[in-house]
Scaffold this motif. Structure first.
Motif, mmCIF file in Angstrom:
data_model
loop_
_atom_site.group_PDB
_atom_site.id
_atom_site.type_symbol
_atom_site.label_atom_id
_atom_site.label_comp_id
_atom_site.label_asym_id
_atom_site.label_seq_id
_atom_site.Cartn_x
_atom_site.Cartn_y
_atom_site.Cartn_z
ATOM 1 N N GLY A 7 45.718 71.157 54.443
ATOM 2 C CA GLY A 7 45.669 72.621 54.439
ATOM 3 C C GLY A 7 44.657 73.127 55.458
ATOM 4 N N PRO A 8 44.573 74.428 55.594
ATOM 5 C CA PRO A 8 43.612 74.998 56.541
ATOM 6 C C PRO A 8 42.176 74.728 56.078
ATOM 7 C CG PRO A 8 44.623 76.726 55.247
ATOM 8 C CD PRO A 8 45.334 75.451 54.899
ATOM 9 N N ASP A 9 41.279 74.635 57.032
ATOM 10 C CA ASP A 9 39.870 74.421 56.728
ATOM 11 C C ASP A 9 39.279 75.744 56.244
ATOM 12 O OD1 ASP A 9 37.244 73.640 56.539
ATOM 13 O OD2 ASP A 9 36.923 73.475 58.695
ATOM 14 N N LEU A 10 38.935 75.820 54.977
ATOM 15 C CA LEU A 10 38.418 77.050 54.389
ATOM 16 C C LEU A 10 36.899 77.022 54.232
ATOM 17 C CD1 LEU A 10 41.172 77.618 51.672
ATOM 18 C CD2 LEU A 10 41.031 78.597 53.964
ATOM 19 N N THR A 11 36.246 76.132 54.963
ATOM 20 C CA THR A 11 34.797 76.023 54.890
ATOM 21 C C THR A 11 34.161 77.296 55.436
ATOM 22 O OG1 THR A 11 34.999 73.658 55.303
ATOM 23 C CG2 THR A 11 32.815 74.630 55.586
#
Length: 58
Positions: A7-11
């Motif tokens: 998934g997308p990096d949500l950091t």
């Protein structure tokens, strides 16, 4: 069986504008990208137009 895509990096990332100290030099320098400047200018025009519409009773 298919492989799952990551998934997308949500950091969370620090805001590069807020991370700088608020000195006169930093405030005078516009650190936004050209795209960010265009988006901000468009939002300001929209806000001004809606303010005029509301002031006219529309």
């Amino acid at each position: 069986m298919s492989e799952q895509q990551p998934g997308p990096d949500l950091t969370p990332r620090p805001n590069r504008i807020l991370a700088e100290p608020a000195t006169p030099e930093n405030c005078a320098a516009d650190r936004r990208t050209t795209t960010e400047q265009q988006i901000a200018a468009g939002a300001a025009r929209d806000q001004a137009a809606f303010t005029r519409i509301n002031a006219a009773g529309g």
